[in-house]
Write a protein that holds these residues in place. Structure first.
Motif, PDB file in Angstrom:
ATOM      1  N   GLN A 112      -2.145  22.058   7.286  1.00  0.00           N
ATOM      2  CA  GLN A 112      -0.976  21.702   6.419  1.00  0.00           C
ATOM      3  C   GLN A 112      -1.298  20.611   5.654  1.00  0.00           C
ATOM      4  O   GLN A 112      -1.589  19.501   6.310  1.00  0.00           O
ATOM      5  CB  GLN A 112       0.489  21.887   6.908  1.00  0.00           C
ATOM      6  N   ASP A 162      -3.443  25.171   3.842  1.00  0.00           N
ATOM      7  CA  ASP A 162      -2.099  25.178   3.074  1.00  0.00           C
ATOM      8  C   ASP A 162      -1.695  24.136   2.423  1.00  0.00           C
ATOM      9  O   ASP A 162      -1.595  23.038   3.101  1.00  0.00           O
ATOM     10  CB  ASP A 162      -1.258  25.975   4.070  1.00  0.00           C
ATOM     11  N   ILE A 164       1.107  22.551   0.926  1.00  0.00           N
ATOM     12  CA  ILE A 164       2.823  22.642   1.033  1.00  0.00           C
ATOM     13  C   ILE A 164       3.508  21.852  -0.117  1.00  0.00           C
ATOM     14  O   ILE A 164       4.418  22.090  -0.300  1.00  0.00           O
ATOM     15  CB  ILE A 164       3.281  22.380   2.402  1.00  0.00           C
TER      16      ILE A 164
END
Length: 754
Positions: A112, A162, A164
Motif C-alpha cells: 500500500q 495499491d 490508497i
C-alpha cells in the motif's frame, strides 16, 4: 586390467606384429537385442508411462534359459489388462487445484502506497506491506514412480500494489513470471499393466541381459543369460566416455512365495556361471553379484560376489538359505554386473538358476540331460543358400549326417532310446518326413557330452518341387530320456530349426559375437564361396552386417570387389567398383533385415565354381564387419595388405553374403501388405525440432538419411510418435524412413531450414 592399459598394450602390439593388421574386437552394439523401452526403477517424467505389475511365483524356482521367460513390454492403452491412474502436482484440502494455478513457496504481499500531505505525487511512499494468506498444499512429485508427496506452505503467485491516496482506486495485481514461480499445477497419467494368464510363463521382471544360445562356451543346456555393458536395446549404457564403468546389466526375478518354508527345509540356491565365453572376459576390477530381497525389511542384501577371472567352463555356485528374512511371500533375487559401460565388454554368462528344498552342501551337479546348442544347418558348408541353387542338385547340397550335442549334468548315466526320439521335417505346417532315431540305445555318461546323430536319406529330404523361388523348412528334433530333475525341464529336450532357402549364401548363424576389420589403407578382404558343379549364376549385391565398436567409421569408404579362384586363393579381379568412375560405399549400421544391409552392385556379375566377394578399403579405419565365432570358416577368409594373400588368424565366419539374381527380387519389390499410415510431420521445414505422429499405427524405429544415403539420426520408438532433435544438422532435404514391428517401412521428406 585397466581399460586404458589394454588400449596402450593393443597399440604397441599393432605397431610390432604384422598379424595386428587385422583385428577382432568386442561389440559396441548388439543388433540381436531389442525391446520396447519400459519403466522399472528408472527415473524420469512418468506421464503416459506404463508400469508393469508382476504376480508371485510359486516355490520351487528353476530356469535353464532354454526358453524365453522374459517379459514383453508391449502393452497398449486399449488392452483389457491396462488401467490408468492420474496424479496432480498440487492438491489443497485433498482436491486438485485448477490447471493453470501457480504458487510460491515464499510470502507474497499487498503493498500500500500513499502521498505525504502537501507534497503531491512527488512524495509517494510505502506505508503498508500486508502478507497474503498462506495455505497448506500437498505437493506431489509426478516425475518419478512411485509418486511421493510432501505438505508445504504456499502463497499466491502475485503481488498487489495499491495506491490508497485515491479511495476509489483498485490495487494493481502483478503476477510473477511463469518461469519464476515455484510450483505450477500439472498432471501425470500412468498406465498399469496387470499380468494375464499368458504371463505365467514369465519368470523375470526385466530384460536388460542378453538371452541367447551362442555367446558362451561349453554350454550345458540350451540358452544362457549374458551380462555385459549394453542395455536392453543393445546400446552402450554410457556413450560419453570410452572408459566409463559401473553398474551394468541387472537380472531381477519376479516375487516368489516362500512363506511356507523354514530354515530346516534345507533350501539351497544354485546357479552356474562362466566369465567371458565368446565375449570379452571380465578383469579383476569387474564383478558379478547376487542379492536377496526381504519383504520384511524392504532391503536388498548382497549374498554372493565374484571378481573377474578367465574360464572356458561353467562353475557351479551353491548357497544355503539360512535367513528367515528371505523365507517370505515376496522374496526376490537379482544378479548385477559391474564393469565397462561402453559395449559388449566384461561379459558374464549364467545358467541353471535353481532354488529348491531337501538339497545339501555337496549338491553340486545339475541333474539334467539336455541339448546344449542350436541345430546345425542341413546344407553342406552353408547356413543358407538360394533355392534355385539347391534345386540344381539337391542331393549334392544336403549333408549326409546331422549331429547335435547333448550334455548329461547328472552324476548318473542316462539312457537315450529311439523310443519317442526322432526328427521331423515340416513345410508350411505340413509334415514332410519323420526320421526316427536310428542308433539304438545310447548311454549318456555322467558329466559328459553325448552327440546324437541322424543319417539323412540319400534323397528327398527337402523336396525341391514344393516351391519356385524360396522356401523355409522347419525341423524339430527331440529325444526321450529319464527325468533327472524333480522339476522337468521340457524346453531343453527339443530343438527347432528353420532351414532357409532364399537368394543368398551365408556361412554365419546371423549373430555377431565380435567385430572384424583391417587397419591398413588399401587393404583387401576376400571371402570364398563355391557354386555347385555345372552351375553359373549372377551376383547382384553383397549383403553385410557391420557392428560399431568404439569408433564411428560410418564415413569410411570402401569398394566392392569380386575375384575368381587361383589355387585356393583369390585370383584375377572379376569386378571392382574402383573404376574410371568409381562407386564407393560406407558401413551402414544396424539397418535392414536383422542388421544386414544390401550393397547393390552397379553391374550384375556372373560367377561359377569358386569365387570370392569382398572389398578394398580407402582408409586404415577398421570397418568392423560382424564376426560369428560359433561357426569356423577361417580357411575361407583372406586378406591382402600388399602383394600376397593371407588367411585370417581368427576362427569364425564373416557376416558377408553374396546375393544372386532371383525371381524373389520381383516379389521383394512388391509389398502385398502395404503399410500406409496417416503421418503428421511438423514443423516442416524445421529448424531445431521435428515432431512425427502416426494416427492409426505405431512406429517401431526410424532412420533419417541425408541425400547421400548416410544415416544421420536413428532410434527405436515405443509409441505412435517421435521427436527428433535436428539442430545439429545442416540445411537441406532429408529422407526419414519409419518402420513398424513387421519391418514394413514408409519414407517421407523433411526439409531443414534456418
Amino acid at each position: 586390467m585397466n581399460k586404458l592399459i589394454i588400449v596402450i598394450f593393443a597399440f604397441l602390439l599393432i605397431a610390432n606384429l604384422s598379424l595386428a593388421q587385422e583385428e577382432l574386437v568386442p561389440l559396441e552394439y548388439n543388433s540381436n537385442i531389442r525391446t520396447k523401452s519400459h519403466l522399472v526403477e528408472k527415473e524420469g517424467l512418468i506421464h503416459n508411462k506404463f508400469i508393469y505389475l508382476f504376480d508371485t511365483l510359486s516355490f520351487p524356482f528353476i530356469d535353464d534359459f532354454s526358453e524365453n521367460h522374459f517379459p514383453k513390454f508391449d502393452a497398449k492403452i486399449t488392452d483389457p489388462n491396462v488401467y490408468d491412474e492420474t496424479w496432480f502436482k498440487i492438491e489443497i484440502g485433498g482436491t486438485p487445484v485448477p490447471m493453470g494455478t501457480n504458487y510460491m513457496f515464499d510470502t507474497t504481499y499487498t503493498y500500500q502506497y500513499d502521498t505525504v500531505s502537501g507534497y503531491g505525487f512527488d512524495s509517494i511512499i510505502l506505508i503498508n506491506k500486508i502478507p497474503h494468506t498462506e495455505q497448506l498444499a500437498e505437493i506431489f512429485n509426478i516425475d518419478v514412480y512411485p509418486v511421493t508427496s510432501q505438505v508445504l506452505k504456499v502463497w499466491p503467485d502475485f503481488n498487489v500494489y495499491d495506491s490508497i491516496w485515491n479511495g476509489t482506486s483498485v490495487g494493481e495485481t502483478i503476477f510473477i513470471d511463469f518461469n519464476d514461480v515455484d510450483v505450477f499445477q500439472d498432471s501425470a497419467t500412468v498406465y498399469f499393466v496387470s499380468e494375464t494368464a499368458a504371463d505365467t510363463n514369465v519368470f523375470w521382471q526385466d530384460n536388460y541381459v542378453y538371452h541367447n544360445y551362442t555367446y558362451a562356451e561349453n554350454i550345458q543346456t540350451l540358452g544362457v543369460a549374458s551380462f555385459d555393458g549394453l542395455d536392453e536395446n543393445g546400446y552402450p549404457y554410457d556413450f560419453t566416455s570410452t572408459i566409463a564403468a559401473g553398474e551394468a546389466d541387472v537380472l531381477t526375478s519376479k516375487p516368489i512365495d516362500m512363506s511356507s518354508k523354514n530354515i530346516g527345509d534345507s533350501i539351497y540356491f544354485s546357479f552356474i556361471v562362466q566369465p567371458g565365453g565368446l565375449g570379452e572376459a571380465p578383469e579383476s576390477s569387474d564383478s558379478l553379484i547376487l542379492q536377496f530381497y526381504s519383504p520384511l525389511t524392504g532391503e536388498w542384501a548382497t549374498v554372493w560376489r565374484t571378481t573377474g577371472y578367465t574360464s572356458s567352463t561353467f562353475d557351479i555356485q551353491l548357497l544355503p538359505m539360512l535367513n528367515a528374512l528371505y523365507l517370505q511371500n515376496g522374496f526376490q533375487f537379482r544378479f548385477k554386473s559391474y564393469g565397462s559401460l561402453t559395449g559388449s565388454l566384461d561379459v558374464w554368462h549364467i545358467d541353471y538358476v535353481y532354488i529348491d528344498e531337501d538339497r545339501h552342501y555337496d549338491d553340486t551337479f545339475i541333474g539334467n540331460l539336455a541339448y546344449t546348442e542350436p541345430s546345425p544347418s542341413f546344407i553342406k558348408n552353408y547356413s543358407a543358400m538360394p533355392w534355385p541353387h539347391y534345386q540344381h542338385d539337391p542331393d549334392y547340397n544336403i549333408k549326409d549326417i546331422i549331429t547335435v550335442r547333448t550334455y548329461n549334468s547328472s552324476d548318473v548315466d542316462a539312457i537315450v532310446a529311439n523310443t519317442n526320439s526322432a526328427m521331423k521335417e515340416y513345410f508350411r505346417g505340413n509334415i514332410q518326413n519323420i526320421l526316427p532315431y536310428q542308433f539304438g540305445t545310447h548311454n549318456a555318461i555322467a558329466f559328459s557330452d553325448l552327440n546324437l546323430s541322424y543319417d539323412l536319406p540319400a534323397s528327398g529330404w527337402f523336396d525341391p518341387n514344393l516351391a519356385d523361388t524360396c522356401a523355409d523348412f522347419e525341423i524339430i528334433q527331440y529325444f526321450s530320456a529319464p527325468t533327472l530333475f524333480e522339476t522337468d525341464l521340457l524346453g531343453n529336450d527339443t530343438l527347432r530349426h528353420t532351414q532357409h532357402f532364399s537368394n543368398y549364401y551365408s556361412y554365419d548363424d546371423g549373430s555377431a559375437e565380435a567385430a572384424y576389420g583391417l587397419v591398413s589403407n588399401g587393404a583387401q578382404l576376400a571371402y570364398q564361396y563355391t557354386l555347385s558343379p555345372g552351375l553359373t549364376d549372377t551376383i547382384r549385391a553383397i549383403s553385410m552386417h557391420f557392428s560399431p565398436s568404439v569408433h564411428d567409421v560410418s564415413n569410411s569408404l570402401f569398394f566392392l570387389q569380386i575375384w575368381d579362384d587361383y589355387q585356393g586363393e583369390p585370383g584375377n579381379l572379376i569386378y571392382t567398383t574402383d573404376q574410371t568412375v568409381p562407386e564407393t560405399y560406407t558401413p551402414q549400421y544396424n539397418i535392414g533385415n536383422n542388421g544386414f544391409y544390401e550393397y547393390v552392385l552397379p553391374e550384375k556379375v556372373a560367377v561359377s565354381g569358386t569365387y570370392y566377394v569382398g572389398w578394398k578399403q580407402s582408409s586404415s579405419d577398421r570397418l568392423n564387419i560382424g564376426f560369428d565365432k560359433n561357426i569356423d570358416n577361417k580357411d575361407k577368409i583372406f586378406y591382402k595388405l600388399s602383394t600376397t594373400w593371407q588367411n585370417t588368424g581368427f576362427e569364425g565366419s564373416l557376416m558377408m553374403r553374396p546375393v544372386f539374381v532371383s525371381d524373389k527380387d520381383i516379389l521383394l519389390s512388391v509389398n502385398n501388405n502395404v503399410w500406409d499410415p496417416s503421418i503428421s510431420i511438423y514443423p516442416n521445414p524445421a529448424s531445431d525440432i521435428v515432431n512425427i505422429k502416426i494416427e492409426d499405427s505405431e512406429i517401431s524405429s526410424y532412420e533419417l538419411y541425408d541425400m547421400q544415403g548416410k544415416i544421420v539420426l536413428q532410434n527405436f520408438v515405443n509409441d505412435n510418435q517421435a521427436t527428433l532433435n535436428v539442430n545439429s544438422l545442416t540445411n537441406g532435404l532429408y529422407i526419414i524412413s519409419l518402420r513398424n514391428e513387421q519391418n514394413q517401412a514408409v519414407q517421407k521428406k523433411i526439409s531443414i531450414f534456418r
